[in-house]
Design a protein around this motif. Structure first.
Motif, mmCIF file in Angstrom:
data_model
loop_
_atom_site.group_PDB
_atom_site.id
_atom_site.type_symbol
_atom_site.label_atom_id
_atom_site.label_comp_id
_atom_site.label_asym_id
_atom_site.label_seq_id
_atom_site.Cartn_x
_atom_site.Cartn_y
_atom_site.Cartn_z
ATOM 1 N N MET A 1 -18.013 -18.185 -148.667
ATOM 2 C CA MET A 1 -16.847 -17.544 -149.090
ATOM 3 C C MET A 1 -15.587 -18.294 -148.699
ATOM 4 N N THR A 2 -14.787 -18.637 -149.460
ATOM 5 C CA THR A 2 -13.360 -19.107 -149.164
ATOM 6 C C THR A 2 -12.836 -18.345 -147.999
ATOM 7 N N LYS A 3 -12.325 -19.064 -147.018
ATOM 8 C CA LYS A 3 -11.880 -18.277 -145.588
ATOM 9 C C LYS A 3 -10.178 -18.032 -145.882
ATOM 10 N N ASP A 4 -9.758 -18.188 -146.772
ATOM 11 C CA ASP A 4 -8.326 -18.054 -147.050
ATOM 12 C C ASP A 4 -8.246 -16.701 -147.637
ATOM 13 N N ARG A 5 -9.212 -16.130 -147.998
ATOM 14 C CA ARG A 5 -8.856 -14.934 -148.677
ATOM 15 C C ARG A 5 -8.380 -13.558 -148.011
ATOM 16 N N VAL A 6 -7.193 -13.089 -148.365
ATOM 17 C CA VAL A 6 -6.735 -11.911 -147.370
ATOM 18 C C VAL A 6 -7.583 -10.910 -147.560
ATOM 19 N N VAL A 7 -8.010 -10.260 -146.450
ATOM 20 C CA VAL A 7 -8.770 -9.008 -146.523
ATOM 21 C C VAL A 7 -7.929 -7.911 -145.891
ATOM 22 N N VAL A 8 -7.866 -6.591 -146.655
ATOM 23 C CA VAL A 8 -7.135 -5.614 -146.108
ATOM 24 C C VAL A 8 -8.337 -4.398 -145.755
ATOM 25 N N VAL A 9 -8.188 -4.025 -144.710
ATOM 26 C CA VAL A 9 -9.273 -2.747 -144.383
ATOM 27 C C VAL A 9 -8.412 -1.484 -143.743
ATOM 28 N N THR A 10 -8.713 -0.389 -144.265
ATOM 29 C CA THR A 10 -8.243 0.964 -143.852
ATOM 30 C C THR A 10 -9.016 1.368 -142.850
ATOM 31 N N GLY A 11 -8.311 2.230 -141.995
ATOM 32 C CA GLY A 11 -9.246 2.823 -140.823
ATOM 33 C C GLY A 11 -9.790 1.694 -140.002
ATOM 34 N N GLY A 12 -8.783 0.422 -139.860
ATOM 35 C CA GLY A 12 -9.314 -0.611 -139.190
ATOM 36 C C GLY A 12 -9.217 -0.586 -137.707
ATOM 37 N N ALA A 13 -8.718 0.367 -136.942
ATOM 38 C CA ALA A 13 -8.685 0.653 -135.563
ATOM 39 C C ALA A 13 -9.674 0.956 -134.932
ATOM 40 N N SER A 14 -10.750 1.615 -135.438
ATOM 41 C CA SER A 14 -12.035 1.973 -134.739
ATOM 42 C C SER A 14 -13.142 2.081 -135.577
ATOM 43 N N GLY A 15 -14.308 2.542 -135.169
ATOM 44 C CA GLY A 15 -15.468 2.732 -135.722
ATOM 45 C C GLY A 15 -15.893 1.511 -136.743
ATOM 46 N N ILE A 16 -16.290 2.097 -138.184
ATOM 47 C CA ILE A 16 -16.731 1.202 -139.194
ATOM 48 C C ILE A 16 -15.570 0.078 -139.427
ATOM 49 N N ARG A 76 1.679 -9.247 -148.122
ATOM 50 C CA ARG A 76 1.665 -10.253 -149.205
ATOM 51 C C ARG A 76 2.627 -11.273 -148.638
ATOM 52 N N GLN A 77 3.846 -10.767 -147.948
ATOM 53 C CA GLN A 77 4.643 -11.733 -147.388
ATOM 54 C C GLN A 77 4.328 -12.382 -146.070
ATOM 55 N N GLU A 78 3.371 -11.880 -145.480
ATOM 56 C CA GLU A 78 3.011 -12.369 -144.198
ATOM 57 C C GLU A 78 1.564 -13.190 -144.078
ATOM 58 N N LEU A 79 0.919 -12.807 -145.142
ATOM 59 C CA LEU A 79 -0.559 -13.156 -145.188
ATOM 60 C C LEU A 79 -0.862 -13.909 -146.702
ATOM 61 N N GLY A 80 -0.186 -13.325 -147.446
ATOM 62 C CA GLY A 80 -0.513 -13.730 -149.018
ATOM 63 C C GLY A 80 -0.970 -12.836 -149.868
ATOM 64 N N PRO A 81 -1.541 -13.161 -151.076
ATOM 65 C CA PRO A 81 -1.995 -12.103 -151.837
ATOM 66 C C PRO A 81 -3.082 -11.534 -151.331
ATOM 67 N N ILE A 82 -3.268 -10.292 -151.828
ATOM 68 C CA ILE A 82 -4.786 -9.606 -151.397
ATOM 69 C C ILE A 82 -5.887 -9.986 -152.218
ATOM 70 N N ALA A 83 -6.893 -10.326 -151.690
ATOM 71 C CA ALA A 83 -7.976 -10.467 -152.420
ATOM 72 C C ALA A 83 -9.313 -9.560 -152.102
ATOM 73 N N ILE A 84 -9.413 -9.152 -150.855
ATOM 74 C CA ILE A 84 -10.546 -8.204 -150.716
ATOM 75 C C ILE A 84 -9.900 -6.920 -150.172
ATOM 76 N N VAL A 85 -10.388 -5.653 -150.707
ATOM 77 C CA VAL A 85 -10.036 -4.502 -150.021
ATOM 78 C C VAL A 85 -11.293 -3.768 -149.623
ATOM 79 N N ILE A 86 -11.416 -3.306 -148.376
ATOM 80 C CA ILE A 86 -12.304 -2.218 -148.033
ATOM 81 C C ILE A 86 -11.704 -1.050 -147.695
ATOM 82 N N ILE A 136 -14.522 -2.547 -151.854
ATOM 83 C CA ILE A 136 -15.562 -1.954 -151.396
ATOM 84 C C ILE A 136 -15.069 -0.756 -150.717
ATOM 85 N N THR A 137 -15.653 0.434 -151.338
ATOM 86 C CA THR A 137 -15.332 1.575 -150.798
ATOM 87 C C THR A 137 -16.369 2.213 -149.875
ATOM 88 N N ILE A 138 -15.869 2.946 -148.868
ATOM 89 C CA ILE A 138 -16.919 3.712 -148.062
ATOM 90 C C ILE A 138 -17.105 4.796 -148.425
#
Length: 250
Positions: A1-16, A76-86, A136-138
């Motif tokens: 998988m291309t490594k420059d794809r921006v990943v967004v994770v909500t609830g990213g501070a703990s657990g899953i 978007r400003q700091e990392l780029g377009p959003i490609a992957i959302v969890i 990807i939704t949890i």
């Protein structure tokens, strides 16, 4: 998988969510860690940055659309377009159905279901423009089997599954896949809080009823996210990928 794809994770501070952030960051992806827990965000992101990861953090309430959109503008400003959302952020609590207030019911829906709506919808312009995206939704096993004293939680997570399947049909022509993972028992701070409050059985007790006799880990869920986000999963959409040790088979 291309490594420059921006990943967004909500609830990213703990657990899953933290497990997911660690995996994608260590694979070289720019990762946006969004969570309501600001202190935990800074602590965990500092560890990843020290390893060389490219990380952005924002305190975000996923039930507040303005909060989500402000975070996405920064991403978007700091990392780029959003490609992957969890879309992982969520809450759970044990309350008998007769005792669920209207306010408690609404809060559960606002965070666990409407939060997914905000998180996903606000990211779609980037994915449509790129004609590539992974959502990807949890959700939760509670949506599949029901859950004692968690009718509001199960209802919200059932909505997540329905939303996921509908979006998979709607977005497929744009090169965007949409799948959901419904964990069962996962060793997380949220589970520990439930055990301490007496609303969730000890993990060693529950493990006796799981064919693979242990609780899941954030790493187990992260590995499934990694697959669903990969180019190898380009023909997988609208699926409920149960990562649960065999606790629910259906």
């Amino acid at each position: 998988m291309t490594k420059d794809r921006v990943v967004v994770v909500t609830g990213g501070a703990s657990g899953i969510g933290l497990g997911v952030c660690r995996l994608f960051a260590r694979k070289g992806h720019p990762v946006a860690m969004l969570d309501i827990q600001e202190a935990a965000l800074e602590t965990e992101s500092a560890i990843l940055r020290a390893e060389g990861a490219k990380i952005l953090t924002r305190k975000v309430d996923v039930s507040d659309r303005e909060s989500v959109e402000e975070a996405y503008a920064a991403i978007r400003q700091e990392l780029g377009p959003i490609a992957i959302v969890i879309a992982n952020a969520g809450i759970s609590e044990g309350i008998p159905f007769d005792d669920i207030s209207v306010a408690t019911w609404q809060r559960m829906i606002d965070i666990n279901l409407t939060g997914v709506f905000h998180t996903v919808q606000a990211a779609l312009p980037d994915m449509r423009e790129a004609r590539w995206g992974r959502i990807i939704t949890i959700s939760s096993q509670a949506a599949q089997s029901g859950a004692m004293d968690r009718a509001h939680y199960a209802a919200a997570k059932s909505g997540v599954i329905g939303l996921t399947r509908s979006l998979a049909r709607e977005l497929a022509a744009h090169g965007i896949t949409v799948n959901t993972i419904p964990p069962s028992v996962v060793a997380t701070p949220m589970a520990e809080q439930g055990i301490a409050a007496g609303t969730f059985p000890p993990l060693d007790v529950i493990s006796q009823h799981i064919p693979i006799p242990r609780p899941g880990t954030p790493e187990d869920i992260a590995a499934a996210c990694n697959y669903l986000a990969s180019d190898g999963a380009s023909y997988v959409t609208g699926q409920v990928l149960a990562v649960n040790g065999g606790m629910f088979i259906g």
